[in-house]
Motif scaffolding. Structure first.
Motif, PDB file in Angstrom:
ATOM      1  N   SER A 186      11.468  -8.015   8.430  1.00 17.61           N
ATOM      2  CA  SER A 186      10.446  -7.115   7.907  1.00 17.61           C
ATOM      3  C   SER A 186       9.414  -7.881   7.097  1.00 17.61           C
ATOM      4  CB  SER A 186      11.080  -6.031   7.027  1.00 17.61           C
ATOM      5  OG  SER A 186      11.687  -6.605   5.891  1.00 17.61           O
ATOM      6  N   LEU A 187       8.216  -7.313   7.035  1.00 15.49           N
ATOM      7  CA  LEU A 187       7.131  -7.843   6.218  1.00 15.49           C
ATOM      8  C   LEU A 187       6.398  -6.649   5.617  1.00 15.49           C
ATOM      9  CD1 LEU A 187       5.453 -10.303   5.254  1.00 15.49           C
ATOM     10  CD2 LEU A 187       3.979  -9.931   7.251  1.00 15.49           C
ATOM     11  N   SER A 188       6.255  -6.647   4.291  1.00 10.35           N
ATOM     12  CA  SER A 188       5.571  -5.537   3.629  1.00 10.35           C
ATOM     13  C   SER A 188       4.455  -6.062   2.744  1.00 10.35           C
ATOM     14  CB  SER A 188       6.555  -4.707   2.800  1.00 10.35           C
ATOM     15  OG  SER A 188       7.040  -5.448   1.696  1.00 10.35           O
ATOM     16  N   PHE A 189       3.379  -5.278   2.686  1.00  6.27           N
ATOM     17  CA  PHE A 189       2.211  -5.583   1.866  1.00  6.27           C
ATOM     18  C   PHE A 189       2.005  -4.411   0.912  1.00  6.27           C
ATOM     19  CE2 PHE A 189      -2.296  -4.656   1.171  1.00  6.27           C
ATOM     20  CZ  PHE A 189      -2.741  -5.841   0.594  1.00  6.27           C
ATOM     21  N   THR A 190       1.979  -4.699  -0.388  1.00  3.73           N
ATOM     22  CA  THR A 190       1.817  -3.659  -1.408  1.00  3.73           C
ATOM     23  C   THR A 190       0.614  -3.981  -2.270  1.00  3.73           C
ATOM     24  OG1 THR A 190       4.213  -3.303  -1.477  1.00  3.73           O
ATOM     25  CG2 THR A 190       2.913  -2.404  -3.284  1.00  3.73           C
ATOM     26  N   GLN A 191      -0.253  -2.993  -2.457  1.00  2.00           N
ATOM     27  CA  GLN A 191      -1.461  -3.149  -3.263  1.00  2.00           C
ATOM     28  C   GLN A 191      -1.461  -2.103  -4.367  1.00  2.00           C
ATOM     29  OE1 GLN A 191      -3.920  -5.502  -3.043  1.00  2.00           O
ATOM     30  NE2 GLN A 191      -4.859  -4.629  -4.866  1.00  2.00           N
ATOM     31  N   ASN A 192      -1.713  -2.559  -5.599  1.00  3.53           N
ATOM     32  CA  ASN A 192      -1.785  -1.650  -6.729  1.00  3.53           C
ATOM     33  C   ASN A 192      -2.900  -2.099  -7.659  1.00  3.53           C
ATOM     34  OD1 ASN A 192      -1.062   0.578  -8.198  1.00  3.53           O
ATOM     35  ND2 ASN A 192       0.585  -0.421  -9.325  1.00  3.53           N
ATOM     36  N   SER A 193      -3.677  -1.169  -8.151  1.00  2.00           N
ATOM     37  CA  SER A 193      -4.788  -1.498  -9.041  1.00  2.00           C
ATOM     38  C   SER A 193      -4.832  -0.504 -10.184  1.00  2.00           C
ATOM     39  CB  SER A 193      -6.122  -1.489  -8.284  1.00  2.00           C
ATOM     40  OG  SER A 193      -6.378  -0.207  -7.741  1.00  2.00           O
TER      41      SER A 193
END
Length: 340
Positions: free
Chosen positions: A61-68
């Motif tokens: 698996s590969l996950s990308f998480t973005q938070n601002s």
């Protein structure tokens, strides 16, 4: 057992086992055991929704998480309702996390499954700070931090309670280690927080859970209830140039999620779901700090599952945060491959 068609079976296997099987080719040797459940008859004989006995699933698996986040802080006092004396700072923070995971699942029996997950985490934070009414240049001060390291390794057991009649109930327990770098072991930046980003929580945890799966032709409804117990531990904290031992008890978490999956055809299915988590206040040396917060994390998720062949599937999922504390966006790609 209540009869339901192939579409419901496809969705059920996708939701629980992370993969669905393509139809068995006609030329398959009769003495060769199937690696996954392919037919309704197989389900009737072995109605397990976990990894079948003796099968091994390697899930990459590969996950990308973005938070601002954008915050404005005021250090000073007010003379009049429209006049502020002091320093006003505006902070703009962008946090990006990439996680590569390698998960193995093995069916001990048709009811019992064991799982282990090894994550590798890369984090990148960009923090922009501007003093609105400070002296000097009005240009914002920008700092970036990044780090990559092993994350917290996890192990889990899942047990299917009933086999013959829906709804199916699955009990599970997950153990999280502290192999990732702890927030209390990395250097600190006095102005921007962490000088080196941690890749783990720093505390072990145990997570019991209960999952319900209800096939309703041609869809499958699921619900999950979990509780994360973070084990209290002593950490070394540097304050005013002195290093002292402090007892930290991270807030436990109650989680609930529910949704549905729908099979378009024997190879493709999609799912929709909602998730809620309540994170309780943490304690330091047996007492709750004045600035501790009760966090509410709500998110909506969508996913698609495609069976490449009888052994390999492709899963793509997106999650969007609905509350301020939840991550803004997450994209995950998984490729489970079944071995026998």
């Amino acid at each position: 057992m209540t009869t339901f068609n192939n579409k419901s079976l496809i969705v059920l296997l996708a939701l629980v086992s992370g993969g669905v099987a393509a139809e068995e080719p006609a030329e398959t040797a009769p003495d060769k055991k199937p690696k996954r459940v392919q037919t309704v008859a197989d389900i009737f004989e072995q109605p397990g929704v976990l990894t079948p006995k003796g099968s091994f699933v390697l899930d990459t698996s590969l996950s990308f998480t973005q938070n601002s986040s954008n915050t404005v802080s005021v250090v000073g006092y007010t003379v009049l309702p429209s006049l502020i004396v002091g320093l006003i700072e505006a902070n703009d923070t962008d946090r990006t996390t990439l996680t590569f995971g390698l998960t193995g699942r093995y069916g001990i029996t048709n009811r019992l499954e064991v799982e282990a997950r090894i994550p590798w985490v890369y984090r990148y934070d960009s923090i922009s700070r501007r003093s609105v009414n400070g002296s000097g240049s009005d240009a914002p001060e920008l700092r970036t931090f990044d780090n990559s390291d092993l994350g917290d390794i996890e192990a889990a057991f899942k047990y299917q309670i009933n086999m013959l009649e829906a709804p199916y109930w699955i009990a599970g327990v997950r153990f999280k280690t502290t192999t990732g770098s702890s927030p209390y072991d990395v250097p600190i930046d006095d102005q921007f927080g962490f000088a080196e980003l941690p890749t783990g929580s720093g505390f072990p945890s145990i997570e019991p859970s209960m999952t319900m799966i209800m096939p309703i032709d041609p869809a499958v409804i699921y619900a999950n209830l979990s509780y994360i117990w973070n084990i209290e531990d002593d950490v070394t904290v540097e304050q005013d140039g002195e290093r002292t031992k402090t007892s930290i008890d991270l807030g436990d978490t109650i989680g609930f999620s529910a949704g549905m999956g729908f099979a378009v055809n024997p190879r493709f299915s999609f799912s929709l779901g909602l998730s809620h988590k309540t994170i309780f206040k943490s304690e330091v040396n047996g007492s709750t700090p004045a600035d501790a917060k009760l966090l509410q994390l709500d998110s909506i998720s969508m996913g698609a599952n495609y069976a490449i062949n009888r052994d390999t599937t492709l899963n793509v999922g997106v999650t969007a945060g609905l509350t301020a504390d939840a991550p803004d966006f997450q994209l995950s790609v998984r490729i489970p491959y079944t071995l026998k």
